[in-house]
Scaffold this motif. Structure first.
Motif, PDB file in Angstrom:
ATOM      1  N   GLY A  33       0.821  -1.200   0.000  1.00 46.78           N
ATOM      2  CA  GLY A  33       0.000   0.000   0.000  1.00 46.78           C
ATOM      3  C   GLY A  33       0.859   1.257   0.000  1.00 46.78           C
ATOM      4  N   TYR A  43      -2.707   1.078  -7.244  1.00 47.27           N
ATOM      5  CA  TYR A  43      -3.449   0.809  -6.008  1.00 47.27           C
ATOM      6  C   TYR A  43      -4.507  -0.306  -6.138  1.00 47.27           C
ATOM      7  N   PRO A  44      -5.420  -0.261  -7.115  1.00 43.50           N
ATOM      8  CA  PRO A  44      -6.409  -1.346  -7.208  1.00 43.50           C
ATOM      9  C   PRO A  44      -5.775  -2.721  -7.446  1.00 43.50           C
ATOM     10  N   MET A  47      -4.405  -4.083  -4.123  1.00 42.60           N
ATOM     11  CA  MET A  47      -5.471  -4.644  -3.282  1.00 42.60           C
ATOM     12  C   MET A  47      -5.865  -6.031  -3.788  1.00 42.60           C
ATOM     13  N   LEU A  48      -5.970  -6.178  -5.114  1.00 40.76           N
ATOM     14  CA  LEU A  48      -6.341  -7.455  -5.704  1.00 40.76           C
ATOM     15  C   LEU A  48      -5.297  -8.534  -5.417  1.00 40.76           C
ATOM     16  N   ALA A  51      -5.306  -9.515  -1.738  1.00 45.10           N
ATOM     17  CA  ALA A  51      -6.482 -10.344  -1.446  1.00 45.10           C
ATOM     18  C   ALA A  51      -6.303 -11.756  -1.993  1.00 45.10           C
ATOM     19  N   ALA A 134     -11.107 -10.349   0.314  1.00 45.50           N
ATOM     20  CA  ALA A 134     -11.301  -9.060  -0.351  1.00 45.50           C
ATOM     21  C   ALA A 134     -11.319  -7.929   0.679  1.00 45.50           C
ATOM     22  N   LEU A 135     -12.048  -8.127   1.758  1.00 47.71           N
ATOM     23  CA  LEU A 135     -12.076  -7.109   2.825  1.00 47.71           C
ATOM     24  C   LEU A 135     -10.684  -6.881   3.398  1.00 47.71           C
ATOM     25  N   VAL A 138      -8.359  -4.991   0.884  1.00 52.29           N
ATOM     26  CA  VAL A 138      -8.716  -3.577   0.791  1.00 52.29           C
ATOM     27  C   VAL A 138      -8.301  -2.831   2.056  1.00 52.29           C
ATOM     28  N   ILE A 139      -8.588  -3.395   3.218  1.00 47.67           N
ATOM     29  CA  ILE A 139      -8.324  -2.693   4.479  1.00 47.67           C
ATOM     30  C   ILE A 139      -6.830  -2.558   4.751  1.00 47.67           C
ATOM     31  N   SER A 142      -5.034  -0.412   2.105  1.00 46.42           N
ATOM     32  CA  SER A 142      -5.466   0.975   2.278  1.00 46.42           C
ATOM     33  C   SER A 142      -4.829   1.618   3.502  1.00 46.42           C
ATOM     34  N   TYR A 145      -1.499   2.621   2.352  1.00 45.76           N
ATOM     35  CA  TYR A 145      -1.635   3.726   1.402  1.00 45.76           C
ATOM     36  C   TYR A 145      -1.905   5.044   2.120  1.00 45.76           C
TER      37      TYR A 145
END
Length: 182
Positions: A33, A43-44, A47-48, A51, A134-135, A138-139, A142, A145
């Motif tokens: 991040g 960034y996306p 996260m992927l 996850a 996924a959660l 992202v968390i 992020s 980040y």
């Protein structure tokens, strides 16, 4: 940062995120991040990949528990009370535990094994594990980040910024670990 290190991150960063999330977890996702904030990685995608790394490792560990948990878990003599407690929680709150186990410090690796040994339906685990992964991706990504964003916004020298970022991450890790132990 040196150009060579920057090139390494941009070339192998997604794979490092994926395998780091599989092997270690939070630190790899958090630092990825930070790299995304510094525009070394997208960034996306970070996260992927984080996850996916968590999802793959948890599915592997689940099947280890599903097929060999009855042989593995009794070997943890010192932790039998905790294992029994987690198994009881699984029976009471199966869906929630499957999604949240990756956030439980100290249960990140053994949690999916215990869930598998509890003979949870593999398809149900797979679906809920995707949601939890996924959660988690992202968390945690992020957090790296946005914490990086806040620290880098400070009007200080960049070497000091990185030092402070590492210190904050370590302090946060120790704090969360102590909170979990309580």
């Amino acid at each position: 940062m040196t150009a060579e290190f920057t090139n390494w991150i941009t070339e192998y960063g997604y794979w490092a995120t994926f395998f780091g999330a599989m092997i270690e977890g939070e630190t790899a996702a958090f630092l990825s991040g930070v790299a995304a904030h510094n525009q070394l990685l997208y960034y996306p995608w970070v996260m992927l990949f984080a996850a996916l790394g968590g999802i793959v490792s948890d599915n592997v560990l689940f099947y280890v528990g599903y097929f060999a948990g009855s042989q593995i878990l009794p070997k943890f003599h010192r932790h039998q009370k905790k294992i029994n407690r987690v198994q009881q929680l699984i029976r009471q709150h199966e869906n929630f535990i499957i999604i949240a186990i990756r956030f439980a410090y100290g249960l990140r690796t053994v949690g999916p094994i215990i869930i598998g040994a509890s003979k949870v339906n593999p398809f149900k685990f797979f679906i809920l594990n995707i949601l939890g992964g996924a959660l988690w991706g992202v968390i945690i990504v992020s957090c790296g980040y946005f914490i990086s964003s806040a620290i880098l916004a400070l009007p200080i020298h960049s070497s000091l910024t990185w030092f402070l970022l590492i210190i904050i991450a370590v302090v946060l890790f120790i704090f969360l670990r102590r909170q979990w132990k309580k």
